[in-house]
Design a protein around this motif. Structure first.
Motif, PDB file in Angstrom:
ATOM      1  N   PRO A  67     154.724 -31.709  48.896  1.00 11.42           N
ATOM      2  CA  PRO A  67     155.202 -32.969  48.313  1.00 11.42           C
ATOM      3  C   PRO A  67     154.713 -34.164  49.108  1.00 11.42           C
ATOM      4  N   HIS A  68     154.295 -35.185  48.398  1.00 11.33           N
ATOM      5  CA  HIS A  68     153.787 -36.405  49.027  1.00 11.33           C
ATOM      6  C   HIS A  68     154.188 -37.589  48.148  1.00 11.33           C
ATOM      7  N   PRO A  69     154.637 -38.697  48.736  1.00  9.36           N
ATOM      8  CA  PRO A  69     155.078 -39.841  47.927  1.00  9.36           C
ATOM      9  C   PRO A  69     154.025 -40.374  46.960  1.00  9.36           C
ATOM     10  N   PHE A  70     152.736 -40.227  47.282  1.00  6.89           N
ATOM     11  CA  PHE A  70     151.695 -40.800  46.433  1.00  6.89           C
ATOM     12  C   PHE A  70     150.975 -39.752  45.595  1.00  6.89           C
ATOM     13  N   ARG A  71     151.606 -38.573  45.452  1.00  2.00           N
ATOM     14  CA  ARG A  71     151.059 -37.533  44.578  1.00  2.00           C
ATOM     15  C   ARG A  71     152.087 -37.219  43.493  1.00  2.00           C
ATOM     16  N   LEU A  72     151.653 -37.137  42.245  1.00  2.77           N
ATOM     17  CA  LEU A  72     152.551 -36.724  41.188  1.00  2.77           C
ATOM     18  C   LEU A  72     153.014 -35.294  41.451  1.00  2.77           C
ATOM     19  N   ILE A  83     166.842 -49.019  43.541  1.00  4.26           N
ATOM     20  CA  ILE A  83     165.602 -49.591  44.077  1.00  4.26           C
ATOM     21  C   ILE A  83     165.073 -50.660  43.140  1.00  4.26           C
ATOM     22  N   GLN A  84     164.583 -51.759  43.708  1.00  3.86           N
ATOM     23  CA  GLN A  84     164.042 -52.830  42.882  1.00  3.86           C
ATOM     24  C   GLN A  84     162.864 -52.340  42.067  1.00  3.86           C
ATOM     25  N   TYR A  85     162.660 -52.982  40.922  1.00  3.59           N
ATOM     26  CA  TYR A  85     161.666 -52.520  39.955  1.00  3.59           C
ATOM     27  C   TYR A  85     160.239 -52.612  40.492  1.00  3.59           C
ATOM     28  N   GLU A  86     159.497 -51.538  40.265  1.00  8.19           N
ATOM     29  CA  GLU A  86     158.057 -51.515  40.502  1.00  8.19           C
ATOM     30  C   GLU A  86     157.453 -50.585  39.455  1.00  8.19           C
ATOM     31  N   ALA A  87     156.379 -51.006  38.820  1.00 15.79           N
ATOM     32  CA  ALA A  87     155.774 -50.202  37.764  1.00 15.79           C
ATOM     33  C   ALA A  87     155.036 -49.008  38.342  1.00 15.79           C
ATOM     34  N   ALA A  88     155.184 -47.859  37.711  1.00 14.81           N
ATOM     35  CA  ALA A  88     154.422 -46.675  38.111  1.00 14.81           C
ATOM     36  C   ALA A  88     152.956 -46.880  37.762  1.00 14.81           C
ATOM     37  N   PRO A  89     152.028 -46.464  38.626  1.00 10.08           N
ATOM     38  CA  PRO A  89     150.601 -46.606  38.325  1.00 10.08           C
ATOM     39  C   PRO A  89     150.233 -45.849  37.042  1.00 10.08           C
ATOM     40  N   ALA A  90     149.448 -46.494  36.194  1.00  3.98           N
ATOM     41  CA  ALA A  90     149.057 -45.857  34.937  1.00  3.98           C
ATOM     42  C   ALA A  90     148.338 -44.524  35.127  1.00  3.98           C
ATOM     43  N   PRO A  91     147.493 -44.341  36.173  1.00  2.00           N
ATOM     44  CA  PRO A  91     146.865 -43.023  36.356  1.00  2.00           C
ATOM     45  C   PRO A  91     147.875 -41.893  36.568  1.00  2.00           C
ATOM     46  N   TRP A 151     137.973 -38.957  39.753  1.00  2.00           N
ATOM     47  CA  TRP A 151     139.410 -38.684  39.722  1.00  2.00           C
ATOM     48  C   TRP A 151     139.671 -37.214  39.441  1.00  2.00           C
ATOM     49  N   ARG A 152     140.626 -36.628  40.160  1.00  2.00           N
ATOM     50  CA  ARG A 152     141.029 -35.252  39.955  1.00  2.00           C
ATOM     51  C   ARG A 152     142.554 -35.159  39.944  1.00  2.00           C
ATOM     52  N   ALA A 153     143.072 -34.309  39.056  1.00  2.00           N
ATOM     53  CA  ALA A 153     144.512 -34.076  39.026  1.00  2.00           C
ATOM     54  C   ALA A 153     144.971 -33.546  40.371  1.00  2.00           C
ATOM     55  N   GLY A 154     146.118 -34.029  40.832  1.00  2.00           N
ATOM     56  CA  GLY A 154     146.678 -33.582  42.101  1.00  2.00           C
ATOM     57  C   GLY A 154     146.295 -34.435  43.285  1.00  2.00           C
ATOM     58  N   GLN A 155     145.385 -35.374  43.093  1.00  2.00           N
ATOM     59  CA  GLN A 155     144.993 -36.210  44.225  1.00  2.00           C
ATOM     60  C   GLN A 155     146.026 -37.307  44.454  1.00  2.00           C
ATOM     61  N   LEU A 156     145.934 -37.974  45.591  1.00  2.00           N
ATOM     62  CA  LEU A 156     146.833 -39.085  45.884  1.00  2.00           C
ATOM     63  C   LEU A 156     146.439 -40.305  45.066  1.00  2.00           C
ATOM     64  N   HIS A 157     147.439 -40.993  44.555  1.00  2.00           N
ATOM     65  CA  HIS A 157     147.200 -42.216  43.788  1.00  2.00           C
ATOM     66  C   HIS A 157     147.415 -43.411  44.714  1.00  2.00           C
ATOM     67  N   THR A 158     146.338 -43.870  45.341  1.00  2.00           N
ATOM     68  CA  THR A 158     146.458 -44.925  46.348  1.00  2.00           C
ATOM     69  C   THR A 158     145.515 -46.098  46.117  1.00  2.00           C
ATOM     70  N   THR A 159     144.591 -45.999  45.167  1.00  2.00           N
ATOM     71  CA  THR A 159     143.612 -47.064  44.967  1.00  2.00           C
ATOM     72  C   THR A 159     143.620 -47.541  43.523  1.00  2.00           C
ATOM     73  N   ALA A 160     143.242 -48.783  43.341  1.00  2.00           N
ATOM     74  CA  ALA A 160     143.166 -49.354  41.993  1.00  2.00           C
ATOM     75  C   ALA A 160     142.020 -48.716  41.223  1.00  2.00           C
ATOM     76  N   THR A 161     142.266 -48.413  39.949  1.00  2.00           N
ATOM     77  CA  THR A 161     141.251 -47.764  39.124  1.00  2.00           C
ATOM     78  C   THR A 161     140.803 -48.603  37.939  1.00  2.00           C
ATOM     79  N   GLY A 162     141.535 -49.649  37.611  1.00  2.00           N
ATOM     80  CA  GLY A 162     141.260 -50.435  36.420  1.00  2.00           C
ATOM     81  C   GLY A 162     142.116 -50.025  35.234  1.00  2.00           C
ATOM     82  N   LEU A 163     142.735 -48.834  35.294  1.00  2.00           N
ATOM     83  CA  LEU A 163     143.534 -48.377  34.152  1.00  2.00           C
ATOM     84  C   LEU A 163     144.775 -49.240  33.956  1.00  2.00           C
TER      85      LEU A 163
END
Length: 293
Positions: A282-287, A139-147, A102-114
């Motif tokens: 900017p990318h939807p799956f990047r912080l 927008i309907q509720y969806e939890a932000a990924p923990a990573p 894992w690296r800061a700035g990468q896309l968050h698209t896969t499950a990590t276990g966190l």
């Protein structure tokens, strides 16, 4: 696929000593998924196959996974409830769960276990039934990924008097985890009363004094005490424009930081009064993190 193949896979997991390592939530999630597949497979009578062994191994694997996860989260829960957890140690443990790739700035698209760890730690409830009609642009509720929350905590520099807001906080996992990782006063703003009640109960179980949830429309607050603001696409359109206007007004009275994840990042990035940190597009799956100017 037959029972012999599934039994062999179950036995591989049962014989893997890594399954009991505290940070191996992703491996345990994979093991539990295999156990669930085995149990589903065994529901159907298949002449000539050893389904008893399959059922026994699947049940044993599931018990081991669940017991290990509960042991790990309970240890952290006890420390937090006693007010003695180390924020740095928790950050390192969360990073260990995600792994070295894992690296800061990468896309968050896969499950990590966190997320499995955080959901267990917070004893995240089932999503309550909504009691207040949402407007069309909410927008309907969806939890932000923990990573994403972990990355945000690592990228922020928080002073002792900084206040963090999550706009559209849902069940409160971003607010609570942000507080645990940073020690900052963290507040959630949530339109749905049932979500606020559930989030407040979670914070109370962990005995967290510097966490609060405000049942309100995000357009109606002044945010006078806020310095860090996070959004995971809670609304769009005119509501988003109105909230960004409110944040701009707050920025006229002191430096603020706005962070986003999801499709709302494209709206936030278009705000002329916000300057992005870093050169990544900017990318939807990047912080994304922006500073008010």
């Amino acid at each position: 696929m037959n029972s012999t193949t599934i039994v062999a896979e179950l036995e591989t997991y049962l014989g893997d000593p890594r399954l009991d390592a505290a940070a191996q939530f992703r491996l345990r999630a994979q093991a539990e998924a295999t156990a669930a597949l085995a149990i589903e497979y065994a529901r159907y009578h298949r002449p000539g196959e050893d389904l008893d062994t399959l059922r026994q191994n699947a049940a044993a694997l599931r018990r081991r996974v669940q017991a290990t996860n509960e042991r790990v989260v309970q240890r952290w829960r006890n420390q937090i409830q006693a007010g003695g957890h180390s924020r740095d140690a928790l950050i390192r443990f969360c990073a260990d769960i995600i792994g070295p790739s894992w690296r800061a700035g990468q896309l968050h698209t896969t499950a990590t276990g966190l997320d499995d760890f955080v959901d267990g730690l917070l004893e995240l409830p089932d999503q309550p039934v909504e009691t207040r009609p949402r407007e069309r642009e909410m927008i309907q509720y969806e939890a932000a990924p923990a990573p994403v929350v972990l990355e945000l905590a690592q990228r922020l520099t928080l002073a002792p008097d900084d206040v963090f807001y999550d706009l559209g906080s849902g069940l409160g996992s971003v607010v609570i985890l942000s507080h645990l990782l940073t020690g900052a006063v963290c507040k959630g703003v949530e339109f749905e009363p049932a979500y606020c009640q559930a989030a407040t109960a979670m914070a109370a179980r962990l005995r967290l004094a510097d966490v609060a949830f405000i049942n309100a429309d995000a357009r109606d607050l002044a945010y006078d005490d806020g310095r860090i603001f996070f959004m995971f696409t809670p609304f769009k359109g005119q509501i988003m424009r109105d909230v960004l206007c409110a944040l701009r007004e707050r920025a006229n009275h002191g430096l603020i930081t706005v962070a986003s994840f999801g499709y709302c990042t494209l709206d936030v990035a278009a705000a002329s009064w916000l300057r992005p940190r870093g050169a990544a597009p900017p990318h939807p799956f990047r912080l994304a993190v922006f500073d008010g100017v």
